[in-house]
Design a protein around this motif. Sequence first.
Motif, PDB file in Angstrom:
ATOM      1  N   LYS A  32      48.379  25.961  14.337  1.00  0.00           N
ATOM      2  CA  LYS A  32      48.504  24.523  14.455  1.00  0.00           C
ATOM      3  C   LYS A  32      48.960  23.957  15.825  1.00  0.00           C
ATOM      4  CE  LYS A  32      47.559  23.272  10.060  1.00  0.00           C
ATOM      5  NZ  LYS A  32      46.616  22.271   9.651  1.00  0.00           N
ATOM      6  N   PRO A  33      48.450  23.202  16.562  1.00  0.00           N
ATOM      7  CA  PRO A  33      49.093  23.133  17.939  1.00  0.00           C
ATOM      8  C   PRO A  33      50.057  21.894  17.757  1.00  0.00           C
ATOM      9  CG  PRO A  33      47.210  21.640  17.475  1.00  0.00           C
ATOM     10  CD  PRO A  33      47.174  22.423  16.482  1.00  0.00           C
ATOM     11  N   CYS A  34      51.160  22.443  18.461  1.00  0.00           N
ATOM     12  CA  CYS A  34      52.487  21.989  18.718  1.00  0.00           C
ATOM     13  C   CYS A  34      53.075  21.859  20.057  1.00  0.00           C
ATOM     14  CB  CYS A  34      53.572  22.500  17.696  1.00  0.00           C
ATOM     15  SG  CYS A  34      53.322  22.512  15.906  1.00  0.00           S
ATOM     16  N   LYS A  35      53.593  20.688  20.325  1.00  0.00           N
ATOM     17  CA  LYS A  35      54.406  20.404  21.470  1.00  0.00           C
ATOM     18  C   LYS A  35      55.775  20.706  21.301  1.00  0.00           C
ATOM     19  CE  LYS A  35      55.173  17.224  25.407  1.00  0.00           C
ATOM     20  NZ  LYS A  35      54.840  15.967  25.883  1.00  0.00           N
ATOM     21  N   MET A  36      56.240  21.887  22.103  1.00  0.00           N
ATOM     22  CA  MET A  36      57.692  22.235  21.698  1.00  0.00           C
ATOM     23  C   MET A  36      58.495  22.193  23.184  1.00  0.00           C
ATOM     24  SD  MET A  36      57.193  25.517  19.091  1.00  0.00           S
ATOM     25  CE  MET A  36      59.228  25.159  18.720  1.00  0.00           C
ATOM     26  N   GLN A  37      59.802  21.822  22.846  1.00  0.00           N
ATOM     27  CA  GLN A  37      60.740  21.792  24.115  1.00  0.00           C
ATOM     28  C   GLN A  37      61.143  23.216  24.326  1.00  0.00           C
ATOM     29  OE1 GLN A  37      64.190  19.361  23.872  1.00  0.00           O
ATOM     30  NE2 GLN A  37      64.116  19.107  25.929  1.00  0.00           N
ATOM     31  N   ILE A  38      61.296  23.588  25.606  1.00  0.00           N
ATOM     32  CA  ILE A  38      61.849  24.780  25.904  1.00  0.00           C
ATOM     33  C   ILE A  38      63.396  24.722  26.215  1.00  0.00           C
ATOM     34  CG2 ILE A  38      61.854  26.692  27.588  1.00  0.00           C
ATOM     35  CD1 ILE A  38      58.971  26.285  26.160  1.00  0.00           C
ATOM     36  N   ASP A  39      64.091  25.661  25.458  1.00  0.00           N
ATOM     37  CA  ASP A  39      65.341  25.514  25.508  1.00  0.00           C
ATOM     38  C   ASP A  39      65.949  26.915  25.539  1.00  0.00           C
ATOM     39  OD1 ASP A  39      68.334  25.287  25.162  1.00  0.00           O
ATOM     40  OD2 ASP A  39      68.088  23.773  23.877  1.00  0.00           O
ATOM     41  N   THR A  40      66.185  27.570  26.411  1.00  0.00           N
ATOM     42  CA  THR A  40      66.548  29.037  26.507  1.00  0.00           C
ATOM     43  C   THR A  40      67.889  29.445  26.018  1.00  0.00           C
ATOM     44  OG1 THR A  40      67.482  28.959  28.715  1.00  0.00           O
ATOM     45  CG2 THR A  40      65.093  29.613  28.531  1.00  0.00           C
ATOM     46  N   ALA A  41      68.833  28.345  25.787  1.00  0.00           N
ATOM     47  CA  ALA A  41      70.033  28.494  25.022  1.00  0.00           C
ATOM     48  C   ALA A  41      70.106  28.290  23.535  1.00  0.00           C
ATOM     49  CB  ALA A  41      71.231  27.532  25.954  1.00  0.00           C
ATOM     50  N   ALA A  42      68.888  27.743  23.047  1.00  0.00           N
ATOM     51  CA  ALA A  42      69.121  27.584  21.640  1.00  0.00           C
ATOM     52  C   ALA A  42      68.905  28.635  20.526  1.00  0.00           C
ATOM     53  CB  ALA A  42      67.747  26.670  21.380  1.00  0.00           C
ATOM     54  N   ASP A  43      69.762  28.662  19.766  1.00  0.00           N
ATOM     55  CA  ASP A  43      69.817  29.644  18.644  1.00  0.00           C
ATOM     56  C   ASP A  43      68.478  29.302  17.681  1.00  0.00           C
ATOM     57  OD1 ASP A  43      71.885  31.110  19.768  1.00  0.00           O
ATOM     58  OD2 ASP A  43      73.519  30.108  18.960  1.00  0.00           O
ATOM     59  N   HIS A  44      68.301  27.802  17.434  1.00  0.00           N
ATOM     60  CA  HIS A  44      67.477  27.725  16.443  1.00  0.00           C
ATOM     61  C   HIS A  44      66.323  26.832  16.796  1.00  0.00           C
ATOM     62  CE1 HIS A  44      71.085  28.832  14.515  1.00  0.00           C
ATOM     63  NE2 HIS A  44      70.265  29.217  13.182  1.00  0.00           N
ATOM     64  N   THR A  45      65.162  26.601  16.195  1.00  0.00           N
ATOM     65  CA  THR A  45      64.278  25.606  16.445  1.00  0.00           C
ATOM     66  C   THR A  45      64.118  24.788  15.314  1.00  0.00           C
ATOM     67  OG1 THR A  45      63.005  27.292  17.774  1.00  0.00           O
ATOM     68  CG2 THR A  45      61.759  25.484  17.123  1.00  0.00           C
ATOM     69  N   ILE A  46      64.109  23.476  15.726  1.00  0.00           N
ATOM     70  CA  ILE A  46      63.981  22.464  14.699  1.00  0.00           C
ATOM     71  C   ILE A  46      62.588  21.742  14.735  1.00  0.00           C
ATOM     72  CG2 ILE A  46      66.377  22.347  14.283  1.00  0.00           C
ATOM     73  CD1 ILE A  46      66.248  19.569  15.773  1.00  0.00           C
ATOM     74  N   MET A  47      62.153  21.145  13.680  1.00  0.00           N
ATOM     75  CA  MET A  47      60.833  20.304  13.652  1.00  0.00           C
ATOM     76  C   MET A  47      61.118  18.870  12.654  1.00  0.00           C
ATOM     77  SD  MET A  47      57.915  22.060  11.466  1.00  0.00           S
ATOM     78  CE  MET A  47      57.834  23.548  12.391  1.00  0.00           C
ATOM     79  N   TYR A  48      60.557  17.878  13.024  1.00  0.00           N
ATOM     80  CA  TYR A  48      60.356  16.610  12.191  1.00  0.00           C
ATOM     81  C   TYR A  48      59.904  17.085  10.796  1.00  0.00           C
ATOM     82  CZ  TYR A  48      61.137  13.606  16.351  1.00  0.00           C
ATOM     83  OH  TYR A  48      61.651  13.224  17.482  1.00  0.00           O
ATOM     84  N   LYS A  49      60.977  16.373   9.874  1.00  0.00           N
ATOM     85  CA  LYS A  49      60.270  16.515   8.439  1.00  0.00           C
ATOM     86  C   LYS A  49      58.981  16.556   8.189  1.00  0.00           C
ATOM     87  CE  LYS A  49      63.156  15.360   5.294  1.00  0.00           C
ATOM     88  NZ  LYS A  49      63.950  14.459   4.242  1.00  0.00           N
ATOM     89  N   SER A  50      58.433  15.302   8.898  1.00  0.00           N
ATOM     90  CA  SER A  50      57.160  14.804   8.633  1.00  0.00           C
ATOM     91  C   SER A  50      56.109  15.965   9.174  1.00  0.00           C
ATOM     92  CB  SER A  50      56.865  13.513   9.381  1.00  0.00           C
ATOM     93  OG  SER A  50      57.160  13.610  10.675  1.00  0.00           O
ATOM     94  N   VAL A  51      56.601  16.599  10.308  1.00  0.00           N
ATOM     95  CA  VAL A  51      55.653  17.653  10.506  1.00  0.00           C
ATOM     96  C   VAL A  51      55.517  19.015   9.759  1.00  0.00           C
ATOM     97  CG1 VAL A  51      55.186  19.434  12.700  1.00  0.00           C
ATOM     98  CG2 VAL A  51      55.843  16.986  13.007  1.00  0.00           C
ATOM     99  N   TYR A  52      56.705  19.105   9.217  1.00  0.00           N
ATOM    100  CA  TYR A  52      56.766  20.425   8.359  1.00  0.00           C
ATOM    101  C   TYR A  52      56.050  20.116   7.078  1.00  0.00           C
ATOM    102  CZ  TYR A  52      58.496  23.141   4.429  1.00  0.00           C
ATOM    103  OH  TYR A  52      58.734  24.104   3.170  1.00  0.00           O
ATOM    104  N   ARG A  53      55.977  18.787   6.449  1.00  0.00           N
ATOM    105  CA  ARG A  53      55.339  18.300   5.205  1.00  0.00           C
ATOM    106  C   ARG A  53      53.993  18.481   5.472  1.00  0.00           C
ATOM    107  NH1 ARG A  53      59.309  13.411   2.999  1.00  0.00           N
ATOM    108  NH2 ARG A  53      60.711  14.954   1.988  1.00  0.00           N
ATOM    109  N   ARG A  54      53.628  17.975   6.743  1.00  0.00           N
ATOM    110  CA  ARG A  54      51.931  17.763   7.040  1.00  0.00           C
ATOM    111  C   ARG A  54      51.613  19.051   7.355  1.00  0.00           C
ATOM    112  NH1 ARG A  54      51.501  15.083  12.132  1.00  0.00           N
ATOM    113  NH2 ARG A  54      51.735  17.216  12.835  1.00  0.00           N
ATOM    114  N   ASP A  55      52.012  19.896   8.244  1.00  0.00           N
ATOM    115  CA  ASP A  55      51.241  21.162   8.608  1.00  0.00           C
ATOM    116  C   ASP A  55      51.995  22.376   8.039  1.00  0.00           C
ATOM    117  OD1 ASP A  55      49.617  19.711  10.086  1.00  0.00           O
ATOM    118  OD2 ASP A  55      51.119  19.595  11.767  1.00  0.00           O
ATOM    119  N   PHE A  56      53.126  22.324   7.592  1.00  0.00           N
ATOM    120  CA  PHE A  56      54.059  23.839   7.202  1.00  0.00           C
ATOM    121  C   PHE A  56      54.447  23.772   5.823  1.00  0.00           C
ATOM    122  CE2 PHE A  56      53.914  23.112  11.783  1.00  0.00           C
ATOM    123  CZ  PHE A  56      53.339  24.216  12.217  1.00  0.00           C
TER     124      PHE A  56
END
Length: 64
Positions: free
Chosen positions: A20-44
């Motif tokens: 599934k195509p996703c636009k993601m923000q690059i954050d080299t200091a992030a320990d976790h990756t998050i997504m909107y609940k609506s995206v999770y429900r729709r695609d994952f």
Amino acid sequence: MSLSKSSNEGYFENVLLNGKPCKMQIDTAADHTIMYKSVYRRDFSHIPLRKSIRLDCVLILVTH
């Protein structure tokens, strides 16, 4: 890789997550990756949420 910069919001990359195509923000200091609940429900939603091994907590998705 074709990074795009969105003003002061940071750098973004278009990636595929489970095909599934996703636009993601690059954050080299992030320990976790998050997504909107609506995206999770729709695609994952077929991928069950599970407890984090590192933090021993349940992942909670919120909408904004």
